[in-house]
Motif scaffolding. Structure first.
Motif, mmCIF file in Angstrom:
data_model
loop_
_atom_site.group_PDB
_atom_site.id
_atom_site.type_symbol
_atom_site.label_atom_id
_atom_site.label_comp_id
_atom_site.label_asym_id
_atom_site.label_seq_id
_atom_site.Cartn_x
_atom_site.Cartn_y
_atom_site.Cartn_z
ATOM 1 N N GLU A 125 1.944 -8.799 0.585
ATOM 2 C CA GLU A 125 1.092 -9.849 0.021
ATOM 3 C C GLU A 125 0.245 -9.292 -1.119
ATOM 4 O O GLU A 125 0.083 -9.948 -2.164
ATOM 5 C CB GLU A 125 0.199 -10.416 1.131
ATOM 6 N N ALA A 126 -0.299 -8.091 -0.928
ATOM 7 C CA ALA A 126 -1.092 -7.460 -1.982
ATOM 8 C C ALA A 126 -0.220 -7.121 -3.189
ATOM 9 O O ALA A 126 -0.655 -7.263 -4.344
ATOM 10 C CB ALA A 126 -1.759 -6.198 -1.445
ATOM 11 N N LEU A 127 1.008 -6.687 -2.938
ATOM 12 C CA LEU A 127 1.930 -6.356 -4.025
ATOM 13 C C LEU A 127 2.235 -7.596 -4.860
ATOM 14 O O LEU A 127 2.217 -7.546 -6.101
ATOM 15 C CB LEU A 127 3.211 -5.756 -3.458
ATOM 16 N N HIS A 128 2.517 -8.722 -4.214
ATOM 17 C CA HIS A 128 2.784 -9.953 -4.944
ATOM 18 C C HIS A 128 1.579 -10.333 -5.807
ATOM 19 O O HIS A 128 1.726 -10.776 -6.955
ATOM 20 C CB HIS A 128 3.086 -11.086 -3.975
ATOM 21 N N CYS A 129 0.386 -10.148 -5.263
ATOM 22 C CA CYS A 129 -0.834 -10.509 -5.977
ATOM 23 C C CYS A 129 -1.024 -9.633 -7.218
ATOM 24 O O CYS A 129 -1.359 -10.123 -8.304
ATOM 25 C CB CYS A 129 -2.030 -10.376 -5.035
ATOM 26 N N ILE A 130 -0.787 -8.339 -7.083
ATOM 27 C CA ILE A 130 -0.985 -7.433 -8.219
ATOM 28 C C ILE A 130 0.087 -7.662 -9.275
ATOM 29 O O ILE A 130 -0.147 -7.465 -10.479
ATOM 30 C CB ILE A 130 -1.021 -5.959 -7.748
ATOM 31 N N LEU A 131 1.268 -8.102 -8.868
ATOM 32 C CA LEU A 131 2.306 -8.423 -9.850
ATOM 33 C C LEU A 131 1.899 -9.632 -10.684
ATOM 34 O O LEU A 131 2.106 -9.655 -11.907
ATOM 35 C CB LEU A 131 3.636 -8.685 -9.142
ATOM 36 N N GLU A 132 1.321 -10.636 -10.056
ATOM 37 C CA GLU A 132 0.834 -11.796 -10.802
ATOM 38 C C GLU A 132 -0.254 -11.376 -11.792
ATOM 39 O O GLU A 132 -0.289 -11.838 -12.939
ATOM 40 C CB GLU A 132 0.295 -12.853 -9.846
ATOM 41 N N PHE A 133 -1.143 -10.504 -11.336
ATOM 42 C CA PHE A 133 -2.215 -10.022 -12.210
ATOM 43 C C PHE A 133 -1.619 -9.249 -13.392
ATOM 44 O O PHE A 133 -2.051 -9.410 -14.538
ATOM 45 C CB PHE A 133 -3.160 -9.134 -11.409
#
Length: 210
Positions: A125-133
């Protein structure tokens, strides 16, 4: 001032949220959590984060580290997020965009989480979030993860989420205070990879209008 700084938005959201997580820069009061996770996971963090481990011996070291991370954030050099759970405000790890290269532009994702593999879903979940950022906010064209044999499970997780293994550089990394050389395996995601992942997700999860 680097040209990377000039292409980034004037203001950036510093607090990111997912269904279960809050990602934000470190602030005063986080010292105990920061140091605890490092100490509890020191074996797993070697050799990739041996430099950070070597710098953190006392709470005052943590304060200095956080001050440096704040400076690096303000200078658009590194975007380092602490990760907390929404349910109970537990600090579970760290994920950062670092080694930014303005020419591409691209950045490396560095991450560590406590409790692996139980926290696998949270890491994803954190990885997906940082990819969006990285791709939507910073408008980067590529991100990559480098793994030694000891933490290659993060690279394997990245592959499951759209990264591609790009190869291994032999004897390419040496940890702090160590003579041992480690192979580094690279896992990369380009903007076309990211956009394909998004299209696939949208096709599997269509929005239904009332």
């Amino acid at each position: 001032m680097s040209s990377l700084y000039s292409i980034l938005p004037d203001s950036l959201a510093e607090r990111l949220e997912t269904n279960k997580l809050i990602l934000r820069p470190y602030q005063e009061g986080d010292e105990g959590d920061f140091m605890r996770v490092l100490q509890e996971n020191s074996d797993a963090l070697n050799p990739a984060f041996s430099g950070r481990l070597a710098r953190i011996k006392a709470l005052e070291d943590v304060r200095l580290q956080m001050q440096q991370l704040r400076t690096d954030w303000d200078n658009r050099k590194t975007f380092d997020f602490g990760v907390w759970t929404k349910a109970d405000n537990s600090y579970v790890g760290d994920i950062a965009l670092q080694n930014l290269d303005h020419k591409i532009p691209k950045a490396e994702i560095g991450l560590y989480f406590s409790g692996w593999p139980k926290t696998r879903a949270l890491v994803q979940e954190a990885l997906h979030c940082i990819l969006e950022f990285a791709f939507d906010t910073l408008q980067l064209n590529k991100v990559y993860i480098r793994c030694t044999a000891r933490n290659k499970f993060y690279g394997e997780l990245a592959e499951e989420n759209g990264f591609k293994e790009e190869g291994t550089l032999r004897s390419d990394f040496r940890g702090t205070d160590s003579n041992e050389l480690h192979d580094l395996t690279y896992f990369g995601m380009t903007r076309p990879d990211y956009e394909e992942q998004r299209r696939q997700h949208e096709s599997e999860n269509p929005v239904t209008l009332a």
